[in-house]
Design a protein around this motif. Sequence first.
Motif, PDB file in Angstrom:
ATOM      1  N   HIS A  53       0.821  -1.221   0.000  1.00 10.05           N
ATOM      2  CA  HIS A  53       0.000   0.000   0.000  1.00 10.05           C
ATOM      3  C   HIS A  53       0.848   1.262   0.000  1.00 10.05           C
ATOM      4  CE1 HIS A  53       0.785   1.312   4.168  1.00 10.05           C
ATOM      5  NE2 HIS A  53       0.872   0.015   4.466  1.00 10.05           N
ATOM      6  N   GLY A  54       0.147   2.390  -0.131  1.00 14.02           N
ATOM      7  CA  GLY A  54       0.798   3.691  -0.123  1.00 14.02           C
ATOM      8  C   GLY A  54       0.372   4.554   1.046  1.00 14.02           C
ATOM      9  N   PHE A  55       0.633   5.842   0.926  1.00 13.44           N
ATOM     10  CA  PHE A  55       0.271   6.866   1.924  1.00 13.44           C
ATOM     11  C   PHE A  55      -1.098   7.417   1.564  1.00 13.44           C
ATOM     12  CE2 PHE A  55      -0.135  11.400   2.728  1.00 13.44           C
ATOM     13  CZ  PHE A  55       0.101  11.473   4.086  1.00 13.44           C
ATOM     14  N   PRO A  56      -1.932   7.734   2.549  1.00 13.70           N
ATOM     15  CA  PRO A  56      -1.785   7.583   4.001  1.00 13.70           C
ATOM     16  C   PRO A  56      -2.525   6.361   4.517  1.00 13.70           C
ATOM     17  CG  PRO A  56      -3.612   9.044   3.558  1.00 13.70           C
ATOM     18  CD  PRO A  56      -3.129   8.540   2.213  1.00 13.70           C
ATOM     19  N   THR A  57      -2.667   5.357   3.678  1.00 13.75           N
ATOM     20  CA  THR A  57      -3.560   4.254   3.980  1.00 13.75           C
ATOM     21  C   THR A  57      -2.810   3.064   4.554  1.00 13.75           C
ATOM     22  OG1 THR A  57      -5.374   2.941   3.031  1.00 13.75           O
ATOM     23  CG2 THR A  57      -3.526   3.440   1.577  1.00 13.75           C
ATOM     24  N   SER A  58      -3.293   1.860   4.256  1.00 11.10           N
ATOM     25  CA  SER A  58      -2.771   0.630   4.840  1.00 11.10           C
ATOM     26  C   SER A  58      -3.273  -0.524   3.988  1.00 11.10           C
ATOM     27  CB  SER A  58      -3.267   0.484   6.282  1.00 11.10           C
ATOM     28  OG  SER A  58      -4.693   0.347   6.292  1.00 11.10           O
ATOM     29  N   SER A  59      -3.098  -1.737   4.474  1.00 11.37           N
ATOM     30  CA  SER A  59      -3.627  -2.896   3.756  1.00 11.37           C
ATOM     31  C   SER A  59      -5.149  -2.834   3.613  1.00 11.37           C
ATOM     32  CB  SER A  59      -3.234  -4.183   4.482  1.00 11.37           C
ATOM     33  OG  SER A  59      -3.769  -4.207   5.802  1.00 11.37           O
ATOM     34  N   HIS A  60      -5.780  -1.951   4.346  1.00 14.13           N
ATOM     35  CA  HIS A  60      -7.232  -1.742   4.219  1.00 14.13           C
ATOM     36  C   HIS A  60      -7.620  -1.417   2.779  1.00 14.13           C
ATOM     37  CE1 HIS A  60     -10.966   0.789   4.695  1.00 14.13           C
ATOM     38  NE2 HIS A  60     -11.300  -0.261   5.408  1.00 14.13           N
ATOM     39  N   MET A  61      -6.708  -0.786   2.009  1.00 13.01           N
ATOM     40  CA  MET A  61      -7.045  -0.421   0.637  1.00 13.01           C
ATOM     41  C   MET A  61      -7.278  -1.656  -0.233  1.00 13.01           C
ATOM     42  SD  MET A  61      -3.535   0.871  -1.270  1.00 13.01           S
ATOM     43  CE  MET A  61      -4.262   0.715  -2.912  1.00 13.01           C
ATOM     44  N   PHE A  62      -6.778  -2.817   0.204  1.00 10.97           N
ATOM     45  CA  PHE A  62      -6.906  -4.047  -0.578  1.00 10.97           C
ATOM     46  C   PHE A  62      -8.010  -4.968  -0.053  1.00 10.97           C
ATOM     47  CE2 PHE A  62      -2.296  -2.966  -0.996  1.00 10.97           C
ATOM     48  CZ  PHE A  62      -2.326  -2.639  -2.345  1.00 10.97           C
ATOM     49  N   ARG A  63      -8.838  -4.475   0.856  1.00 10.15           N
ATOM     50  CA  ARG A  63      -9.812  -5.327   1.548  1.00 10.15           C
ATOM     51  C   ARG A  63     -10.743  -6.052   0.585  1.00 10.15           C
ATOM     52  NH1 ARG A  63     -10.949  -0.229   1.244  1.00 10.15           N
ATOM     53  NH2 ARG A  63     -13.080   0.508   0.836  1.00 10.15           N
ATOM     54  N   ARG A  64     -11.155  -5.396  -0.490  1.00 13.20           N
ATOM     55  CA  ARG A  64     -12.071  -6.035  -1.445  1.00 13.20           C
ATOM     56  C   ARG A  64     -11.314  -6.842  -2.487  1.00 13.20           C
ATOM     57  NH1 ARG A  64     -16.018  -1.441  -3.600  1.00 13.20           N
ATOM     58  NH2 ARG A  64     -14.007  -0.407  -3.829  1.00 13.20           N
ATOM     59  N   LEU A  65     -10.179  -6.350  -2.940  1.00  9.22           N
ATOM     60  CA  LEU A  65      -9.412  -7.056  -3.965  1.00  9.22           C
ATOM     61  C   LEU A  65      -8.968  -8.424  -3.453  1.00  9.22           C
ATOM     62  CD1 LEU A  65      -8.154  -6.799  -6.816  1.00  9.22           C
ATOM     63  CD2 LEU A  65      -6.062  -5.994  -5.694  1.00  9.22           C
ATOM     64  N   ILE A  66      -8.610  -8.508  -2.180  1.00  8.68           N
ATOM     65  CA  ILE A  66      -8.194  -9.780  -1.603  1.00  8.68           C
ATOM     66  C   ILE A  66      -9.309 -10.816  -1.750  1.00  8.68           C
ATOM     67  CG2 ILE A  66      -7.730 -10.924   0.603  1.00  8.68           C
ATOM     68  CD1 ILE A  66      -6.082  -8.492   1.397  1.00  8.68           C
ATOM     69  N   VAL A  67     -10.522 -10.420  -1.435  1.00  3.63           N
ATOM     70  CA  VAL A  67     -11.663 -11.337  -1.536  1.00  3.63           C
ATOM     71  C   VAL A  67     -11.919 -11.706  -2.995  1.00  3.63           C
ATOM     72  CG1 VAL A  67     -14.145 -11.572  -1.117  1.00  3.63           C
ATOM     73  CG2 VAL A  67     -12.681 -10.482   0.596  1.00  3.63           C
ATOM     74  N   ASP A  68     -11.781 -10.716  -3.888  1.00  3.86           N
ATOM     75  CA  ASP A  68     -12.052 -10.956  -5.309  1.00  3.86           C
ATOM     76  C   ASP A  68     -11.100 -11.979  -5.922  1.00  3.86           C
ATOM     77  OD1 ASP A  68     -14.141  -9.168  -5.331  1.00  3.86           O
ATOM     78  OD2 ASP A  68     -12.970  -7.503  -6.152  1.00  3.86           O
ATOM     79  N   LEU A  69      -9.868 -12.060  -5.416  1.00  7.54           N
ATOM     80  CA  LEU A  69      -8.849 -12.896  -6.049  1.00  7.54           C
ATOM     81  C   LEU A  69      -8.519 -14.171  -5.269  1.00  7.54           C
ATOM     82  CD1 LEU A  69      -6.286 -10.145  -7.187  1.00  7.54           C
ATOM     83  CD2 LEU A  69      -8.112 -11.197  -8.539  1.00  7.54           C
ATOM     84  N   ALA A  70      -9.050 -14.294  -4.059  1.00 12.31           N
ATOM     85  CA  ALA A  70      -8.597 -15.364  -3.173  1.00 12.31           C
ATOM     86  C   ALA A  70      -9.016 -16.754  -3.618  1.00 12.31           C
ATOM     87  CB  ALA A  70      -9.090 -15.111  -1.747  1.00 12.31           C
ATOM     88  N   ASP A  71      -9.954 -16.881  -4.564  1.00  9.62           N
ATOM     89  CA  ASP A  71     -10.312 -18.220  -5.040  1.00  9.62           C
ATOM     90  C   ASP A  71      -9.203 -18.818  -5.906  1.00  9.62           C
ATOM     91  OD1 ASP A  71     -11.053 -16.219  -7.040  1.00  9.62           O
ATOM     92  OD2 ASP A  71     -11.821 -17.922  -8.193  1.00  9.62           O
ATOM     93  N   ALA A  72      -8.336 -17.956  -6.458  1.00  7.32           N
ATOM     94  CA  ALA A  72      -7.303 -18.447  -7.376  1.00  7.32           C
ATOM     95  C   ALA A  72      -5.884 -18.133  -6.920  1.00  7.32           C
ATOM     96  CB  ALA A  72      -7.517 -17.832  -8.767  1.00  7.32           C
ATOM     97  N   TYR A  73      -5.713 -17.225  -5.967  1.00  8.64           N
ATOM     98  CA  TYR A  73      -4.381 -16.779  -5.571  1.00  8.64           C
ATOM     99  C   TYR A  73      -4.250 -16.714  -4.057  1.00  8.64           C
ATOM    100  CZ  TYR A  73      -4.181 -15.706 -10.477  1.00  8.64           C
ATOM    101  OH  TYR A  73      -4.219 -15.840 -11.836  1.00  8.64           O
ATOM    102  N   HIS A  74      -3.018 -16.719  -3.618  1.00  7.26           N
ATOM    103  CA  HIS A  74      -2.673 -16.536  -2.215  1.00  7.26           C
ATOM    104  C   HIS A  74      -2.269 -15.070  -2.048  1.00  7.26           C
ATOM    105  CE1 HIS A  74       0.526 -17.159   1.118  1.00  7.26           C
ATOM    106  NE2 HIS A  74      -0.667 -17.073   1.689  1.00  7.26           N
ATOM    107  N   LEU A  75      -2.994 -14.322  -1.239  1.00  9.82           N
ATOM    108  CA  LEU A  75      -2.787 -12.875  -1.100  1.00  9.82           C
ATOM    109  C   LEU A  75      -2.192 -12.551   0.265  1.00  9.82           C
ATOM    110  CD1 LEU A  75      -3.917 -11.530  -3.698  1.00  9.82           C
ATOM    111  CD2 LEU A  75      -5.439 -13.385  -2.993  1.00  9.82           C
ATOM    112  N   ILE A  76      -1.171 -11.717   0.257  1.00  8.23           N
ATOM    113  CA  ILE A  76      -0.552 -11.198   1.479  1.00  8.23           C
ATOM    114  C   ILE A  76      -0.504  -9.677   1.355  1.00  8.23           C
ATOM    115  CG2 ILE A  76       1.561 -11.045   2.857  1.00  8.23           C
ATOM    116  CD1 ILE A  76       0.315 -13.733   3.155  1.00  8.23           C
ATOM    117  N   ALA A  77      -1.105  -8.974   2.326  1.00 10.68           N
ATOM    118  CA  ALA A  77      -1.123  -7.510   2.296  1.00 10.68           C
ATOM    119  C   ALA A  77      -0.663  -6.983   3.652  1.00 10.68           C
ATOM    120  CB  ALA A  77      -2.518  -6.992   1.975  1.00 10.68           C
ATOM    121  N   PRO A  78       0.612  -6.589   3.776  1.00 13.73           N
ATOM    122  CA  PRO A  78       1.110  -6.073   5.054  1.00 13.73           C
ATOM    123  C   PRO A  78       0.869  -4.572   5.202  1.00 13.73           C
ATOM    124  CG  PRO A  78       2.918  -6.279   3.501  1.00 13.73           C
ATOM    125  CD  PRO A  78       1.671  -6.738   2.771  1.00 13.73           C
ATOM    126  N   ASP A  79       0.875  -4.135   6.460  1.00 13.62           N
ATOM    127  CA  ASP A  79       0.934  -2.704   6.777  1.00 13.62           C
ATOM    128  C   ASP A  79       2.395  -2.340   7.027  1.00 13.62           C
ATOM    129  OD1 ASP A  79      -1.824  -2.642   6.719  1.00 13.62           O
ATOM    130  OD2 ASP A  79      -2.084  -2.530   8.887  1.00 13.62           O
TER     131      ASP A  79
END
Length: 299
Positions: free
Chosen positions: A44-70
């Motif tokens: 992620h970027g400024f001023p946010t966090s892994s929260h910015m990926f909250r929906r994308l993680i769900v959208d892709l998790a059926d096919a990929y392993h997602l890791i989103a750190p703060d």
Amino acid sequence: MGTSAPRTGAVAPAVYHRTAVVDGRTVYFREAGDPAAPTVVLLHGFPTSSHMFRRLIVDLADAYHLIAPDHLGFGYSDAPPVTEFDYSFDNLTPVTLGLLDELGLERFALYIQDYGAPIGLRIASRRPQAVTALIVQSGNAYTEGFTPFWDVLFAHAADRGGNEAEVRKLLEPEATRWQYTHGVPADRLDRLTPDTWTLDQALLDRPGNKDVQLQLFYDYQFNLDAYPTFQEYLREHRPPTLITWGEHDEIFGADGARAFIKDLPDAEQHLLDAGHFALETHGDEIAVLIRDFLGRVLR
């Protein structure tokens, strides 16, 4: 692999909220998907966090392993005061690398946005064989992408005491909200949730955190010194690259997206009718683009 549309009527994949200790610091990360599937690391970027990926993680998790750190100083990771940690992009990078090592991740695609770009491209240039693909959203590796937004920040870098009051305005609620709303077409404004800038601001307002952000504002100038290294990595290793960038971003302008083509002529570029946080208004479109792209390049 990974090219099919999300399963209609399927139960949403679980997202796990976890922490790891890296060099004595607690790093928070979101995780979803089968660890045996190809991994995508989301930075992620400024001023946010892994929260910015909250929906994308769900959208892709059926096919990929997602890791989103703060990153340290952001989200729910540790945010030591500037007297206890030397905040720089050079120092944030080994924290992310340490997390990936702790999780045993040897091969992964990188999604880089804003501050995630100089961190992710440091990782890629140091471990080029680890990176299977790049997904770039509003993350500069070329000077062409800088807009007038940066004038006050580069003036601050040249003379830290000279315009600190002006720079501090970038840490106030109006500026945080603007990062989400600028460049968004009128018919998509109602897709923006105030949860985003409200959470970001609450974390910025923690005691001592604005000093952390001022230090990173100052340090950003040194990322430009690393651009030749990043560009050499791109030219030499030619990672498969998908660019999904808000064409109306007034922080990292669309010229920054176009500049990647100089070193990555085969990159797939999509300039979206969006601003800086394109995932908030065009998340569905971006998820489809990523699914198609990774399904082809990671086969």
